[in-house]
Design a protein around this motif. Sequence first.
Motif: not given
Length: 610
Positions: A559-587
């Motif tokens: 059941l938990d697997l059925l409610l897991g996030e779409d891998p494509k959305v998850s990858r996009e979320r991780n990429n954006l979160t990583r970018n935001i973290t890095n850009l925040t550090k740079i700033k």
Amino acid sequence: MRGTGTWSCTITFRFQYDDKGKPLKSGKEVSFPTIYNPKDVELWLRRAQAAILTPRADPQDFHNKSREELKGLQAVMIPFSWNKVEVLVRDPEGADLSFVDLPAYDVAYLGIIQHHLTDNEVVPFVKKLTERFIKNENTLIVVTVPMTDDFENQGAFDLATQADSEGLRTIGVGTKPDMLTPGNTSALDKWRDILEGTTSNLRHGYYCVKLPTDKEREEGHSKSELEKREKAFFSSTEPWKSLDNQSRLGMRNFVENTSRLLIGLIENNLPDIKKRVDTLLARDQRLLSRLPELFTADNPIAVILLRVAAFCKTFQGTIDGTRRKDFVHKNQSRYSTFKSEIKKTTPNLQCLAQSTSKLKPLDAIYVADVQETIRAHRTWEFPSYVPFEAAKEIILQHVEHWEDPLTRCFNDISQNTIDLLRTLVRDTEYFGRFAELVSFVEAIIGQEAVALQAQVSEMLKKKFNMENGSPLLTENLDRFNQDRSTWLNQIYGVNRNPPPNYSDEHKLMADVHAYFQTASARFIDVVVLCIEEEWHKKLAGRLEESLIEKIPPLSRDQLDLLLGEDPKVSRERNNLTRNITNLTKIKKRLLEYEAQSQAEAWGADLDPLN
């Protein structure tokens, strides 16, 4: 980058461009193993280079390749790639610095003559690739020149001049000084003058470095040992040991002086860099905010069943016409087309005596044709008796054309239904947020739809066979008699006194016409009602029953697997979160650097000796 802990090196492939150098809609990253021994870096880099230059192969296939095996693959490698091999070195003694090693433009230009006679795209490719990276105004351009070559004819300087016309970002580096023997007096004198700055064609001049040989790298000497060897070479070899300006010799001097130049470049472009960082940070934060919030559920079965109930209610309301009415309108339009196709099979009965030698399907039927049909079926009947088989033959010759419109109609209606279900399933209001749940529900829908579709097709086939055989029957005699009289009145007129004496042929034609009108209307209604009742309504019931039946037995992990996030959305979320973290550090670091620079400038202004 300077990092705590032990030394490490991570190699990553960044696939961001297609074969033509156009950016991909979604890039891809592939990682090689992390390396913890500097001695292993060179072989892993060679493996990575071979992998990215062999785009049809899996990068993992190169993990165990030896040097000899890699050399054997050079014949099948492409010359260059738009994509990158990224090397991230974490070194407690290192400095934060990013650089790009580009293909040698001059080597490509000369090499094309010998190795790429049939590939005229290599030189433009390298030129375009180089231009893409060196155009950035925050980037230093380091042009390396083997000291045995004629630096004045280096095409790389032309590209650097185009990108940096004022020479504010360009530095020259002479390599392989040990290849210049004492007999190369002309070259030695020229390079001595260049390094002294008397004949340099660059504002920031040149440096000279002696990099370790292949043998020295294989021997695994430490960084400090290699630095000592380089320093010993320059301090014991002419003309280098006699140079007045020793700051132009050696890798350490090059790095320190270049770092100061880079700092100055950053300071000059700091407002633009900050603006660019703010723009990128705002963009990624905006994109992240548009993604659906992370979903968590304490009771996943309740969440799924509630969505199933809402989904089934919407589907039922749609087929009933209370929701998404465009679906019913689309089906009504298709039913109207079906009705028109059936009506087109109506016998074209002509009261003229003209006859054709051989009738084609759905051709006009004349009196002479009817006479021939009656004659063909008459045996021992009384002379005034018209055989029923004659009318039956004409009717069935036209009814048999109902099957194809029937099949096409149901196929189209059922496809409309499948499309509707797919749209509803992928709607985020129901299951669309959860890729695994979408696949699970679509699999159940597919099973139920295929099974029911076969049943309804068989049922519709029976409805057709009932019309396309015996008996030809109708209890709707009021309509039959009305249609029969209407057709005869068109020929003989209305309310004639005495009543006309109808010919046998005209009476049979009137019977065929009247029956066909009654039967075709009946068939159209039966088909539409059958599809709506047996397909739509039963499908809605079966889907709800099947979904509710198959979900509760699932385990909590499933059941938990059925409610897991779409891998494509998850990858996009991780990429954006990583970018935001890095850009925040740079700033943050830019702000700290700016504040430090301002404080130092303020302190200098207060210095009475300044």
